[in-house]
Design a protein around this motif. Sequence first.
Motif, short mmCIF file in Angstrom:
data_model
loop_
_atom_site.label_atom_id
_atom_site.label_comp_id
_atom_site.label_asym_id
_atom_site.label_seq_id
_atom_site.Cartn_x
_atom_site.Cartn_y
_atom_site.Cartn_z
N MET A 1 0.79 -1.22 0.00
CA MET A 1 0.00 0.00 0.00
C MET A 1 0.82 1.28 0.00
N ALA A 2 2.10 1.21 0.08
CA ALA A 2 2.93 2.37 0.36
C ALA A 2 2.94 3.44 -0.73
N ASP A 3 2.47 3.15 -1.92
CA ASP A 3 2.58 4.11 -3.01
C ASP A 3 1.42 5.11 -3.10
N ASP A 4 0.32 4.89 -2.41
CA ASP A 4 -0.87 5.74 -2.53
C ASP A 4 -1.24 6.27 -1.15
N LEU A 5 -0.70 7.44 -0.80
CA LEU A 5 -0.87 7.99 0.54
C LEU A 5 -1.84 9.17 0.55
N VAL A 6 -2.57 9.30 1.68
CA VAL A 6 -3.46 10.43 1.91
C VAL A 6 -3.17 10.98 3.30
N PRO A 7 -3.43 12.27 3.54
CA PRO A 7 -3.18 12.85 4.86
C PRO A 7 -4.33 12.56 5.82
N VAL A 8 -3.99 11.97 6.96
CA VAL A 8 -4.99 11.65 7.98
C VAL A 8 -4.44 12.13 9.32
N GLU A 9 -5.30 12.76 10.13
CA GLU A 9 -4.86 13.15 11.47
C GLU A 9 -5.06 11.98 12.40
N ILE A 10 -3.97 11.54 13.00
CA ILE A 10 -4.02 10.45 13.96
C ILE A 10 -3.32 10.93 15.23
N ASP A 11 -4.05 10.92 16.32
CA ASP A 11 -3.52 11.39 17.61
C ASP A 11 -2.93 12.78 17.51
N GLY A 12 -3.59 13.66 16.75
CA GLY A 12 -3.16 15.04 16.64
C GLY A 12 -2.03 15.29 15.66
N VAL A 13 -1.61 14.26 14.94
CA VAL A 13 -0.49 14.41 14.00
C VAL A 13 -0.98 14.08 12.60
N LEU A 14 -0.72 14.97 11.66
CA LEU A 14 -1.06 14.73 10.27
C LEU A 14 -0.12 13.64 9.75
N THR A 15 -0.69 12.51 9.37
CA THR A 15 0.09 11.32 9.06
C THR A 15 -0.17 10.85 7.64
N PRO A 16 0.87 10.70 6.81
CA PRO A 16 0.67 10.12 5.48
C PRO A 16 0.30 8.65 5.67
N THR A 17 -0.87 8.29 5.19
CA THR A 17 -1.44 6.97 5.44
C THR A 17 -1.85 6.33 4.12
N PRO A 18 -1.54 5.06 3.93
CA PRO A 18 -2.00 4.40 2.72
C PRO A 18 -3.53 4.55 2.57
N ARG A 19 -3.95 4.87 1.36
CA ARG A 19 -5.37 5.11 1.07
C ARG A 19 -6.27 4.00 1.61
N GLU A 20 -5.90 2.75 1.35
CA GLU A 20 -6.74 1.63 1.79
C GLU A 20 -6.86 1.61 3.31
N LEU A 21 -5.75 1.89 4.00
CA LEU A 21 -5.80 1.88 5.46
C LEU A 21 -6.60 3.05 6.01
N ALA A 22 -6.54 4.20 5.36
CA ALA A 22 -7.35 5.34 5.81
C ALA A 22 -8.83 4.99 5.74
N GLY A 23 -9.24 4.35 4.64
CA GLY A 23 -10.63 3.91 4.53
C GLY A 23 -10.97 2.85 5.55
N LEU A 24 -10.05 1.90 5.75
CA LEU A 24 -10.29 0.82 6.72
C LEU A 24 -10.39 1.38 8.13
#
Length: 138
Positions: free
Chosen positions: A106-129
């Motif tokens: 999943m490492a090639d398709d990242l989206v920004p997600v706030e996790i525990d107050g930190v903007l985190t580049p997260t694989p798209r599939e994991l952000a949805g999951l």
Amino acid sequence: MRVVTFGSSVATAAVLTLSACTDDTMMPTRQDGAEFFADHCVACHGPGGRGNGPLANDLPKHPTDLTQLSRDNGGTFPAAQALSYIYGDPKNSHLSRVMPEFGGAMADDLVPVEIDGVLTPTPRELAGLLAFLESIQE
């Protein structure tokens, strides 16, 4: 877990930079996560995420009831821990685990997600999951 819009130009630049990591800037939704879950997780965790999938009884360790993650974490959805476990933490590669690590694919398709107050580049599939898992908490 939430996506955040910041007012500062530095934070806005960070979001735009993270957004540029993907061809599709639309954030994944709970429904995207439900589809990933149906394709990759139901066999062990069951359709409702309770750990009662058709393969659950054949595994050496019973799958986690994913509807109770918040309850088991003092009422707060443990997004960082869930992300780390699902992705697969290389620091814990020596630990025995039944669940596959999903991060490498999943490492090639990242989206920004706030996790525990930190903007985190997260694989798209994991952000949805993560959005889906947070939505099924009881």
